[in-house]
Scaffold this active site. Structure first.
Site, mmCIF file in Angstrom:
data_model
loop_
_atom_site.group_PDB
_atom_site.id
_atom_site.type_symbol
_atom_site.label_atom_id
_atom_site.label_comp_id
_atom_site.label_asym_id
_atom_site.label_seq_id
_atom_site.Cartn_x
_atom_site.Cartn_y
_atom_site.Cartn_z
ATOM 1 N N HIS A 256 37.599 44.510 38.147
ATOM 2 C CA HIS A 256 38.304 44.519 39.427
ATOM 3 C C HIS A 256 38.136 43.177 40.154
ATOM 4 O O HIS A 256 39.125 42.549 40.572
ATOM 5 C CB HIS A 256 37.730 45.657 40.287
ATOM 6 C CG HIS A 256 38.295 45.768 41.661
ATOM 7 N ND1 HIS A 256 39.119 46.802 42.033
ATOM 8 C CD2 HIS A 256 38.151 44.998 42.769
ATOM 9 C CE1 HIS A 256 39.462 46.658 43.300
ATOM 10 N NE2 HIS A 256 38.869 45.565 43.771
ATOM 11 N N GLU A 257 36.887 42.735 40.293
ATOM 12 C CA GLU A 257 36.635 41.509 41.049
ATOM 13 C C GLU A 257 37.141 40.266 40.320
ATOM 14 O O GLU A 257 37.601 39.309 40.954
ATOM 15 C CB GLU A 257 35.143 41.371 41.359
ATOM 16 C CG GLU A 257 34.562 42.496 42.221
ATOM 17 C CD GLU A 257 35.298 42.686 43.539
ATOM 18 O OE1 GLU A 257 35.952 41.750 44.027
ATOM 19 O OE2 GLU A 257 35.224 43.805 44.096
ATOM 20 N N HIS B 237 40.700 39.703 41.126
ATOM 21 C CA HIS B 237 40.851 38.900 42.336
ATOM 22 C C HIS B 237 40.636 37.416 42.032
ATOM 23 O O HIS B 237 41.368 36.546 42.538
ATOM 24 C CB HIS B 237 39.827 39.334 43.387
ATOM 25 C CG HIS B 237 40.108 40.659 44.014
ATOM 26 N ND1 HIS B 237 41.345 41.005 44.516
ATOM 27 C CD2 HIS B 237 39.293 41.718 44.265
ATOM 28 C CE1 HIS B 237 41.278 42.227 45.029
ATOM 29 N NE2 HIS B 237 40.052 42.676 44.884
ATOM 30 N N HIS C 58 43.529 35.858 40.098
ATOM 31 C CA HIS C 58 44.645 35.777 41.042
ATOM 32 C C HIS C 58 44.493 34.519 41.900
ATOM 33 O O HIS C 58 45.444 33.734 42.072
ATOM 34 C CB HIS C 58 44.649 37.032 41.928
ATOM 35 C CG HIS C 58 45.820 37.133 42.849
ATOM 36 N ND1 HIS C 58 45.937 38.145 43.780
ATOM 37 C CD2 HIS C 58 46.929 36.355 43.007
ATOM 38 C CE1 HIS C 58 47.057 37.996 44.455
ATOM 39 N NE2 HIS C 58 47.675 36.913 44.005
#
Length: 625
Positions: A409-410, A413, A416
């Site tokens: 998940h992190e 980020h 991205h």
């Protein structure tokens, strides 16, 4: 002055507050801590402090453009470039203090540094409050001419046009100054809430069935609400929520004051409603918010089906709200950090080589603070506001599958951020939460599907299915329930109705019953537990939580398209990440085939949820449950 600055500052100020829980003194001896390298930002503390002091001087210099900002294209370009440079430096200064402080929240010096960093942001807002009104007064025709005259304004063009688009909501110089100065007062409810809930409530002691006595503060509630002993769970719920109930009136007044401040700001800026004002910053139509709530309500039968499935796995004759948190499946397996990296890479192969190379680059650097330690902020987050530097990732990795999911998940980020920086100047790289969470939740879905594609035992397969279903309960339905509560209390206040703690409890109780099927006999909701609204810090972030639910919906739709062989989906997804903040997020996603005002993304999520429940029921039948 500029939209992108608002994204960056909001992210800087909210990242840890939103995603992390209060720090816990977690003892750990193995493995050895893996730390990030903050010297990539500043070599020494002295260098950081020198930069902070210089920023305070340089921010003052921005006042010289007051009254002259739009007298020529050159002046506007000079001011815009200078402001961007200061924004970039201020962000770097802030994250150094923030990251360092989060390594040990017990360190007073670290928290003092963070306070000093925040004061620089406050001064920047005060000094530059004249800029938006002056640009609005110049008008679109003049500003468009300036953009053509001076090429330096090209990188600022999107944000200048966004400012013009919001012209009717920007006030005059004096009024903008008043609102800027009122910022500290209007944020008072958040500070009061934080102080009251972290330092003023005397938490009860609870004796568990094994004789252990627990000080039931917020972090201990989070731990013990999930214990397997049902009587202990009920005791934890009863004691914890009885304590909160004593503060119903005070916390109701606090939240009511915050709601009134939102109404004050929205009316001052001439928005129809507080919701319209809140979503205007990233130009998200309020129809998205309402479409989400509508979709969740229409699909409550799937939520209720999942709750009944949990009841079946737990072997309970009935279901209560205190049965919502314990894990109903277990995985007797641990994953090393290297395994987490390998699993993340393997699951994200649909994104292609460009994406995977970014992951490799990040994994090779000293960008993470990995394991729990005494005083460290708990939870996890990615901090990417240092434009000229790599992103940083904070984890509290404990080797479970949920830790692997958080890792993926992190890093969603982080990649991205890397792609947005690579493809945009500073002025348009920063993206809003609306697209940020999509980049991380898509990773979670792909990781789940990666595991489910393996030849697994029934028990392990059921575990991964349960984790996926639980993410939909917690991130789609629960966050939408929060969003509906937030909308309802604002609408009540805007309609002239009085709000109180007891009124909020009444509203929240109705929502708890509806979302959990109380009247349908799915789950029993004890009225005492409806004080839960007072415990949720997200209600102090102004229509924030809906974006978690829209993101998991959009992320699921992207993942489903990729896994079905839709090659265009890969390009669409990467284009969204690369765009950063150079386009409005809703329009960007719509161009990529994800229209969150339509039912399609929510239909994709519910279809996957139902498909997973179909498989779970087959497994349970095979297991004799």
């Amino acid at each position: 002055m500029f939209k992108n600055m608002r994204y960056a500052i909001a992210g800087l100020m909210a990242t840890t507050a939103i995603t992390a829980l209060p720090a816990q003194a977690i003892e750990t001896t193995e493995p050895a801590q893996i730390r990030w390298d903050l010297t990539d930002l500043y070599k020494t503390e002295r260098d950081w402090n020198k930069e902070r002091e210089q920023l305070l001087i340089d921010i003052e210099k921005l006042a010289r453009f007051k009254g002259k900002l739009t007298e020529s294209a050159k002046t506007l370009a000079d001011a815009s470039d200078e402001l961007s440079a200061i924004n970039k430096r201020t962000a770097r200064m802030f994250i150094y203090a923030s990251l360092g402080g989060d390594e040990d929240l017990r360190n007073a010096e670290g928290q003092e540094k963070l306070s000093l960093a925040r004061s620089v942001f406050a001064k920047l807002g005060q000094i530059t409050s004249y800029m938006s009104p002056e640009m609005q007064a110049a008008g679109s025709e003049t500003l468009e001419r300036y953009i053509k005259e001076d090429k330096r304004l090209e990188k600022h063009a999107f944000n200048i046009r966004d400012l013009i688009k919001r012209k009717e909501h920007i006030l005059g110089d004096q009024a903008e100054g008043v609102l800027a100065n009122a910022g500290e007062v209007l944020s008072g409810p958040q500070r009061i809430y934080s102080l009251l809930t972290t330092a003023s409530i005397p938490w009860p002691k609870v004796t568990m069935s094994d004789g252990e006595t627990v000080d039931l503060n917020q972090s201990m509630y989070t731990k013990y609400r999930a214990v397997q002993n049902r009587e202990d769970r009920k005791k934890v719920f009863d004691e914890f929520w009885s304590t909160w109930k004593q503060y119903e009136a005070a916390l109701g007044q606090t939240l009511d004051t915050l709601v009134r401040s939102h109404i004050f700001t929205s009316k001052s800026r001439k928005y129809p409603t507080s919701l319209d004002a809140a979503v205007a910053g990233s130009n998200v139509p309020s129809d998205v918010y309402r479409a989400l709530v509508k979709a969740a309500n229409e699909n409550l039968p799937s939520m209720h089906r999942y709750l009944k499935l949990r009841q079946r796995i737990m072997g309970l004759e009935d279901l209560h709200y205190y049965d919502i948190y314990p894990e109903v499946t277990q995985l007797e397996r641990e994953f090393t950090l290297d395994e987490a990296k390998a699993m993340t890479k393997a699951s994200l192969k649909p994104f292609g080589e460009e994406y995977l190379k970014k992951l490799d680059e990040g994994f090779a650097g000293n960008w993470m603070h990995v394991y729990p330690q005494p005083g460290k902020r708990s939870g996890a987050y990615m901090q990417g506001a240092g434009y000229d530097e790599h992103p940083y990732v904070l984890l509290n990795y404990n080797s479970g599958f949920e830790d692997v999911s958080t890792f993926s998940h992190e890093w969603g980020h982080a990649v991205h951020t890397m792609l947005a920086k690579e493809n945009n100047p500073y002025e348009t790289y920063s993206y809003p939460i609306f697209t940020a969470e999509l980049a991380s939740t898509t990773n979670e879905v792909l990781l789940q599907e990666h595991m489910l594609a393996k030849n697994l035992s029934d028990a392990e397969r059921l575990y991964y299915i349960d984790r996926a279903l639980e993410s939909y309960r917690g991130t789609f339905f629960r966050q939408t329930m929060f969003a509906e509560f937030e909308l309802k209390i604002h609408e009540l206040a805007e309609a002239g109705e009085a709000l109180s703690g007891s009124k909020m409890t009444e509203v929240y109780l109705d929502l708890l019953k509806k979302y959990h099927g109380h009247d349908e006999g799915v789950m029993n909701i004890d009225p005492l537990y409806a004080i839960e609204w007072a415990y949720i810090p997200h209600f102090y972030y102004n229509f924030y939580v809906y974006q978690y639910a829209t993101s998991i919906s959009g992320g699921t739709m992207f993942a489903e398209r990729m896994l079905s062989g839709d090659e265009q989906a890969d390009d669409d997804y990467l284009n969204v990440l690369k765009a950063g903040g150079s386009k409005y997020p809703h329009e960007m996603l719509k161009d990529a085939g994800v229209d969150l005002t339509s039912s399609a993304p929510y239909d994709a999520l519910i279809a996957r949820m139902n498909r997973l429940m179909d498989e779970a029921e087959v497994i349970l039948k095979r297991m004799g449950k």
